[in-house]
Design a protein around this motif. Sequence first.
Motif, PDB file in Angstrom:
ATOM      1  N   VAL A  62     -61.955  68.767 -29.928  1.00  0.00           N
ATOM      2  CA  VAL A  62     -63.224  69.507 -29.952  1.00  0.00           C
ATOM      3  C   VAL A  62     -63.304  70.405 -31.193  1.00  0.00           C
ATOM      4  N   ARG A  63     -64.519  70.526 -31.736  1.00  0.00           N
ATOM      5  CA  ARG A  63     -64.794  71.398 -32.881  1.00  0.00           C
ATOM      6  C   ARG A  63     -65.928  72.343 -32.516  1.00  0.00           C
ATOM      7  N   TRP A  64     -65.808  73.591 -32.920  1.00  0.00           N
ATOM      8  CA  TRP A  64     -66.860  74.572 -32.643  1.00  0.00           C
ATOM      9  C   TRP A  64     -67.500  74.999 -33.958  1.00  0.00           C
ATOM     10  N   ILE A  90     -65.998  73.702 -20.943  1.00  0.00           N
ATOM     11  CA  ILE A  90     -65.781  72.966 -22.196  1.00  0.00           C
ATOM     12  C   ILE A  90     -65.160  71.597 -21.916  1.00  0.00           C
ATOM     13  N   ASP A  91     -64.119  71.581 -21.095  1.00  0.00           N
ATOM     14  CA  ASP A  91     -63.447  70.308 -20.814  1.00  0.00           C
ATOM     15  C   ASP A  91     -64.351  69.340 -20.056  1.00  0.00           C
ATOM     16  N   LEU A  92     -65.229  69.868 -19.202  1.00  0.00           N
ATOM     17  CA  LEU A  92     -66.183  68.983 -18.521  1.00  0.00           C
ATOM     18  C   LEU A  92     -67.157  68.389 -19.535  1.00  0.00           C
ATOM     19  N   LEU A 117     -58.135  62.353 -24.022  1.00  0.00           N
ATOM     20  CA  LEU A 117     -58.673  63.719 -23.920  1.00  0.00           C
ATOM     21  C   LEU A 117     -57.554  64.690 -23.600  1.00  0.00           C
ATOM     22  N   ASN A 118     -57.705  65.915 -24.081  1.00  0.00           N
ATOM     23  CA  ASN A 118     -56.754  66.975 -23.762  1.00  0.00           C
ATOM     24  C   ASN A 118     -57.228  67.722 -22.524  1.00  0.00           C
ATOM     25  N   MET A 119     -56.321  67.853 -21.561  1.00  0.00           N
ATOM     26  CA  MET A 119     -56.683  68.488 -20.297  1.00  0.00           C
ATOM     27  C   MET A 119     -56.069  69.876 -20.207  1.00  0.00           C
ATOM     28  N   ILE A 239     -48.028  63.424 -38.641  1.00  0.00           N
ATOM     29  CA  ILE A 239     -47.363  62.831 -39.809  1.00  0.00           C
ATOM     30  C   ILE A 239     -48.232  63.021 -41.056  1.00  0.00           C
ATOM     31  N   GLU A 240     -47.655  63.659 -42.064  1.00  0.00           N
ATOM     32  CA  GLU A 240     -48.425  63.979 -43.264  1.00  0.00           C
ATOM     33  C   GLU A 240     -47.949  63.223 -44.503  1.00  0.00           C
ATOM     34  N   SER A 241     -46.807  62.556 -44.420  1.00  0.00           N
ATOM     35  CA  SER A 241     -46.331  61.867 -45.630  1.00  0.00           C
ATOM     36  C   SER A 241     -45.736  60.506 -45.284  1.00  0.00           C
ATOM     37  N   GLY A 258     -51.778  61.467 -37.665  1.00  0.00           N
ATOM     38  CA  GLY A 258     -51.507  62.452 -38.704  1.00  0.00           C
ATOM     39  C   GLY A 258     -52.428  62.291 -39.884  1.00  0.00           C
ATOM     40  N   PHE A 259     -52.496  63.358 -40.684  1.00  0.00           N
ATOM     41  CA  PHE A 259     -53.367  63.361 -41.850  1.00  0.00           C
ATOM     42  C   PHE A 259     -52.982  62.248 -42.823  1.00  0.00           C
ATOM     43  N   HIS A 260     -51.700  61.812 -42.807  1.00  0.00           N
ATOM     44  CA  HIS A 260     -51.272  60.736 -43.705  1.00  0.00           C
ATOM     45  C   HIS A 260     -52.117  59.482 -43.497  1.00  0.00           C
TER      46      HIS A 260
HETATM   47  P1  C2E Z   1     -53.036  68.710 -29.742  1.00  0.00           P
HETATM   48  O1  C2E Z   1     -53.648  68.044 -28.555  1.00  0.00           O
HETATM   49  O2  C2E Z   1     -51.556  68.684 -29.866  1.00  0.00           O
HETATM   50  O3  C2E Z   1     -53.745  68.045 -30.991  1.00  0.00           O
HETATM   51  C1  C2E Z   1     -53.127  67.816 -32.209  1.00  0.00           C
HETATM   52  C2  C2E Z   1     -53.561  68.807 -33.261  1.00  0.00           C
HETATM   53  O4  C2E Z   1     -52.881  68.518 -34.486  1.00  0.00           O
HETATM   54  C3  C2E Z   1     -55.040  68.752 -33.602  1.00  0.00           C
HETATM   55  O5  C2E Z   1     -55.434  70.075 -33.937  1.00  0.00           O
HETATM   56  C4  C2E Z   1     -55.060  67.851 -34.844  1.00  0.00           C
HETATM   57  O6  C2E Z   1     -56.219  68.036 -35.648  1.00  0.00           O
HETATM   58  C5  C2E Z   1     -53.826  68.350 -35.528  1.00  0.00           C
HETATM   59  N1  C2E Z   1     -53.263  67.382 -36.464  1.00  0.00           N
HETATM   60  C6  C2E Z   1     -53.304  66.024 -36.407  1.00  0.00           C
HETATM   61  N2  C2E Z   1     -52.644  65.468 -37.439  1.00  0.00           N
HETATM   62  C7  C2E Z   1     -52.151  66.501 -38.175  1.00  0.00           C
HETATM   63  C8  C2E Z   1     -51.366  66.584 -39.394  1.00  0.00           C
HETATM   64  O7  C2E Z   1     -50.981  65.587 -39.997  1.00  0.00           O
HETATM   65  N3  C2E Z   1     -51.050  67.827 -39.845  1.00  0.00           N
HETATM   66  C9  C2E Z   1     -51.448  68.955 -39.208  1.00  0.00           C
HETATM   67  N4  C2E Z   1     -51.112  70.128 -39.738  1.00  0.00           N
HETATM   68  N5  C2E Z   1     -52.200  68.925 -38.057  1.00  0.00           N
HETATM   69  C10 C2E Z   1     -52.533  67.707 -37.555  1.00  0.00           C
HETATM   70  P2  C2E Z   1     -56.763  70.716 -33.419  1.00  0.00           P
HETATM   71  O8  C2E Z   1     -57.863  69.704 -33.419  1.00  0.00           O
HETATM   72  O9  C2E Z   1     -56.945  71.971 -34.198  1.00  0.00           O
HETATM   73  O10 C2E Z   1     -56.442  71.043 -31.912  1.00  0.00           O
HETATM   74  C11 C2E Z   1     -55.457  71.994 -31.576  1.00  0.00           C
HETATM   75  C12 C2E Z   1     -55.163  71.971 -30.115  1.00  0.00           C
HETATM   76  O11 C2E Z   1     -56.302  72.415 -29.367  1.00  0.00           O
HETATM   77  C13 C2E Z   1     -54.851  70.573 -29.565  1.00  0.00           C
HETATM   78  O12 C2E Z   1     -53.499  70.268 -29.812  1.00  0.00           O
HETATM   79  C14 C2E Z   1     -55.157  70.765 -28.095  1.00  0.00           C
HETATM   80  O13 C2E Z   1     -54.071  71.384 -27.445  1.00  0.00           O
HETATM   81  C15 C2E Z   1     -56.317  71.748 -28.133  1.00  0.00           C
HETATM   82  N6  C2E Z   1     -57.576  71.006 -27.957  1.00  0.00           N
HETATM   83  C16 C2E Z   1     -58.313  70.337 -28.868  1.00  0.00           C
HETATM   84  N7  C2E Z   1     -59.406  69.784 -28.295  1.00  0.00           N
HETATM   85  C17 C2E Z   1     -59.345  70.109 -26.979  1.00  0.00           C
HETATM   86  C18 C2E Z   1     -60.180  69.835 -25.840  1.00  0.00           C
HETATM   87  O14 C2E Z   1     -61.205  69.128 -25.910  1.00  0.00           O
HETATM   88  N8  C2E Z   1     -59.792  70.372 -24.631  1.00  0.00           N
HETATM   89  C19 C2E Z   1     -58.647  71.123 -24.515  1.00  0.00           C
HETATM   90  N9  C2E Z   1     -58.347  71.612 -23.289  1.00  0.00           N
HETATM   91  N10 C2E Z   1     -57.849  71.382 -25.549  1.00  0.00           N
HETATM   92  C20 C2E Z   1     -58.188  70.887 -26.767  1.00  0.00           C
END
Ligand code: C2E
Length: 292
Positions: A62-64, A90-92, A117-119, A239-241, A258-260
Amino acid sequence: RAKASGRGTYAFFSAEMQTDAMEKFTLKHALAQALEQHEFELYYQPKVRIVDNAVMSAEALVRWHHPQRGKISPGYFIPLAEESGQIVQIDLWVLETVIAQLGSWLAQGLDVKPVALNMSLPMFQRPQFIEELKYLLERYSVPANLVELEITERVAMGDFSYTVSTLRALRALGVTIAIDDFGTGYSSMSYLFDFPISTLKIDRAFVTNIDHDSKKQGIVNAIISLASTMELTTVAEGIESEQEKQLLMLLGCDYYQGFHFSKPLPATEFAERYLPTRAESKSNNALISKGV
Ligand code: C2E
Ligand code: MG
Ligand code: MG
Ligand code: MG
């Protein structure tokens, strides 16, 4: 920062703390309006098979878009929403948006891939959660096996028998479950015997710079051999590299994000890049089976 400032130290910290509390208060208030004002958007990050870079599924994140402050990271506002209880709303919204999106991709004739989805804990604990999920799947004509759920150990470790029966019911529906951020939560792993999960997601903390860190290699090696004993698949997060990817592949990891490979993408961009039409997939498969 405040260390050298002597007498002013206390005042400095309390002012900072107060601003922080006010900031959180203001954001919680803004969160209440964010759903109504359509300020949330889902991004989709590919989950990729490590041996051939085939995109197998995606994770919805999710993005805000705050009207004044621009993008606010879920790493910051999700914990606030958990504190205030707004996380369930939000999760719903995320659940319905993902399922509606899958339905729309199916209707467009795309060869749709599962979305995870993240719960949050309160969402998982909702007694009506499975009913809501079933209702949405039916409403948007989406097969349950296109939905994956990611839960952290913290979420899984609530009421044991509730978790087991909920996960079994989800599994019976066809929904698969992954343990997110594996390795950073609880130390007891006995739940791996009891919970019907399919995947361990290895936390980014162990992946970042793994090619320069033999201790991280040891931990990840242990996680992967544990997963293989328990017949679970593994996904490396963050994974970035190319070097990190090569090392994870050497250690036998199945999938990665990962961003890679790709950052999380807006829905349209994800579909354009990674969801072929069913006709395209068919003709590709035909070529492959002819050995072309
Ligand atoms: P997560 O579920 O462990 O998601 C992985 C996070 O790592 C995501 O951050 C993603 O953008 C980021 N990521 C992916 N690849 C890379 C990479 O190569 N390098 C780096 N530095 N980061 C990477 P994001 O999107 O900021 O989300 C952070 C956390 O917020 C998520 O961790 C999750 O726990 C929570 N989240 C995100 N969306 C939702 C949602 O819809 N509902 C709930 N309950 N939690 C959410
Ligand atoms: Mg996740
Ligand atoms: Mg994670
Ligand atoms: Mg993480």
